[in-house]
Scaffold this motif. Structure first.
Motif, PDB file in Angstrom:
ATOM      1  N   GLY A 192       0.819  -1.204   0.000  1.00  0.00           N
ATOM      2  CA  GLY A 192       0.000   0.000   0.000  1.00  0.00           C
ATOM      3  C   GLY A 192       0.849   1.247   0.000  1.00  0.00           C
ATOM      4  O   GLY A 192       0.507   2.256   0.633  1.00  0.00           O
ATOM      5  N   ALA A 193       1.967   1.206  -0.719  1.00  0.00           N
ATOM      6  CA  ALA A 193       2.907   2.323  -0.769  1.00  0.00           C
ATOM      7  C   ALA A 193       2.840   3.012  -2.127  1.00  0.00           C
ATOM      8  O   ALA A 193       2.389   2.434  -3.121  1.00  0.00           O
ATOM      9  CB  ALA A 193       4.324   1.827  -0.501  1.00  0.00           C
ATOM     10  N   GLN A 194       3.318   4.262  -2.163  1.00  0.00           N
ATOM     11  CA  GLN A 194       3.292   5.039  -3.393  1.00  0.00           C
ATOM     12  C   GLN A 194       4.695   5.326  -3.939  1.00  0.00           C
ATOM     13  O   GLN A 194       4.831   5.840  -5.048  1.00  0.00           O
ATOM     14  CB  GLN A 194       2.569   6.377  -3.154  1.00  0.00           C
ATOM     15  N   SER A 195       5.723   5.014  -3.150  1.00  0.00           N
ATOM     16  CA  SER A 195       7.081   5.349  -3.572  1.00  0.00           C
ATOM     17  C   SER A 195       8.077   4.368  -2.957  1.00  0.00           C
ATOM     18  O   SER A 195       7.728   3.576  -2.067  1.00  0.00           O
ATOM     19  CB  SER A 195       7.445   6.768  -3.123  1.00  0.00           C
ATOM     20  N   ARG A 196       9.317   4.445  -3.425  1.00  0.00           N
ATOM     21  CA  ARG A 196      10.381   3.598  -2.883  1.00  0.00           C
ATOM     22  C   ARG A 196      10.591   3.874  -1.398  1.00  0.00           C
ATOM     23  O   ARG A 196      10.697   2.955  -0.588  1.00  0.00           O
ATOM     24  CB  ARG A 196      11.688   3.846  -3.651  1.00  0.00           C
ATOM     25  N   SER A 197      10.661   5.161  -1.040  1.00  0.00           N
ATOM     26  CA  SER A 197      10.911   5.509   0.358  1.00  0.00           C
ATOM     27  C   SER A 197       9.763   5.068   1.258  1.00  0.00           C
ATOM     28  O   SER A 197       9.977   4.579   2.375  1.00  0.00           O
ATOM     29  CB  SER A 197      11.142   7.018   0.506  1.00  0.00           C
ATOM     30  N   GLU A 198       8.536   5.194   0.755  1.00  0.00           N
ATOM     31  CA  GLU A 198       7.379   4.781   1.557  1.00  0.00           C
ATOM     32  C   GLU A 198       7.341   3.262   1.704  1.00  0.00           C
ATOM     33  O   GLU A 198       7.007   2.749   2.779  1.00  0.00           O
ATOM     34  CB  GLU A 198       6.083   5.269   0.911  1.00  0.00           C
ATOM     35  N   SER A 199       7.693   2.545   0.647  1.00  0.00           N
ATOM     36  CA  SER A 199       7.694   1.082   0.741  1.00  0.00           C
ATOM     37  C   SER A 199       8.758   0.609   1.729  1.00  0.00           C
ATOM     38  O   SER A 199       8.538  -0.328   2.488  1.00  0.00           O
ATOM     39  CB  SER A 199       7.934   0.453  -0.635  1.00  0.00           C
ATOM     40  N   SER A 200       9.905   1.277   1.727  1.00  0.00           N
ATOM     41  CA  SER A 200      10.976   0.931   2.661  1.00  0.00           C
ATOM     42  C   SER A 200      10.540   1.197   4.094  1.00  0.00           C
ATOM     43  O   SER A 200      10.755   0.376   4.993  1.00  0.00           O
ATOM     44  CB  SER A 200      12.230   1.742   2.336  1.00  0.00           C
ATOM     45  N   LYS A 201       9.887   2.342   4.316  1.00  0.00           N
ATOM     46  CA  LYS A 201       9.420   2.705   5.647  1.00  0.00           C
ATOM     47  C   LYS A 201       8.351   1.729   6.126  1.00  0.00           C
ATOM     48  O   LYS A 201       8.375   1.272   7.277  1.00  0.00           O
ATOM     49  CB  LYS A 201       8.865   4.115   5.635  1.00  0.00           C
ATOM     50  N   LYS A 202       7.421   1.382   5.247  1.00  0.00           N
ATOM     51  CA  LYS A 202       6.349   0.469   5.642  1.00  0.00           C
ATOM     52  C   LYS A 202       6.888  -0.942   5.917  1.00  0.00           C
ATOM     53  O   LYS A 202       6.413  -1.620   6.825  1.00  0.00           O
ATOM     54  CB  LYS A 202       5.269   0.413   4.552  1.00  0.00           C
ATOM     55  N   ALA A 203       7.875  -1.360   5.142  1.00  0.00           N
ATOM     56  CA  ALA A 203       8.483  -2.669   5.367  1.00  0.00           C
ATOM     57  C   ALA A 203       9.091  -2.721   6.765  1.00  0.00           C
ATOM     58  O   ALA A 203       8.961  -3.714   7.477  1.00  0.00           O
ATOM     59  CB  ALA A 203       9.545  -2.945   4.308  1.00  0.00           C
ATOM     60  N   HIS A 204       9.730  -1.640   7.152  1.00  0.00           N
ATOM     61  CA  HIS A 204      10.311  -1.580   8.502  1.00  0.00           C
ATOM     62  C   HIS A 204       9.207  -1.597   9.559  1.00  0.00           C
ATOM     63  O   HIS A 204       9.295  -2.317  10.565  1.00  0.00           O
ATOM     64  CB  HIS A 204      11.152  -0.310   8.646  1.00  0.00           C
TER      65      HIS A 204
END
Length: 209
Positions: A192-204
């Motif tokens: 449910g992310a919109q960007s690389r940085s958001e996907s990285s943050k959500k994964a964490h």
């Protein structure tokens, strides 16, 4: 295929060089006997893969892996070691090694491991007890399955979290940039992310460390 062998036992180097050169890999093999020379060759030369021992003079295998990570080396590394210590395996994988297999492995097993690693797989000694397989990798695969992320997409996500560009990820995993973008799109959707940085943050946030 161009392969770098790194070991301080000449007999082992000679034997493995002969096996790889005469195999279906049609490998061009270069050998060095210490970690410093290996770092120099991997920094200056273009190799498809490197097979290294841990117990090396001048710079040991762990330090070599650290140095390679520091210079963002894209050469996949297979550790071929006499050690069967689970802590050594965990440490090597944390430092970026793609495989850890024993020196007692057959020539065919080493060749197959090279083929698997070149296909982007992370490979362990299949003869190791289950309890000796690094826990963090098993947990990562469970995490990925829980979030509908494939093992390949997990590899892409880990490299995104390291800050690699799409082109660098493609080179690291031997994929096309288009395929990397496709994996990223699937990852964004799964998290449910919109960007690389958001996907990285959500994964964490979801437990991938």
């Amino acid at each position: 295929m161009k392969i770098l062998l790194v070991d301080d036992h000449q007999m082992f180097l000679d034997g493995l060089s002969a096996i790889l050169s005469g195999s279906a890999l049609e490998a061009v093999v270069e050998a060095v006997s210490n970690g410093r020379d290996a770092l120099t060759r991997l920094s200056e030369g273009t190799f498809d893969i490197a097979l290294i021992d841990l117990r090396l003079p001048v710079i040991d295998g762990f330090a070599l892996l650290s140095e390679l990570a520091a210079i963002n080396s894209l050469t996949p590394v297979i550790v071929v070691s006499a050690s069967r210590d689970p802590d050594d395996i965990r440490r090597c994988m944390a430092l970026g090694a793609m495989s850890f297999i024993p020196k007692s492995s057959s020539g065919q097993r080493i060749i197959q491991t090279i083929i698997d690693v070149m296909d982007g797989k992370t490979v362990f000694d299949s003869g190791a007890p289950v309890k000796d397989v690094p826990d963090f990798l098993a947990e990562s695969k469970e995490w990925a399955a829980l979030h509908n992320i494939t093992p390949r997409q997990l590899e892409v996500l880990r490299l995104v979290r390291k800050g690699l560009s799409n082109q660098a990820i493609a080179e690291e995993l031997f994929l096309s940039v288009a395929t990397v973008k496709s994996h990223l799109s699937a990852i964004f959707h799964a998290l449910g992310a919109q960007s690389r940085s958001e996907s990285s943050k959500k994964a964490h946030q979801l437990g991938l460390d």
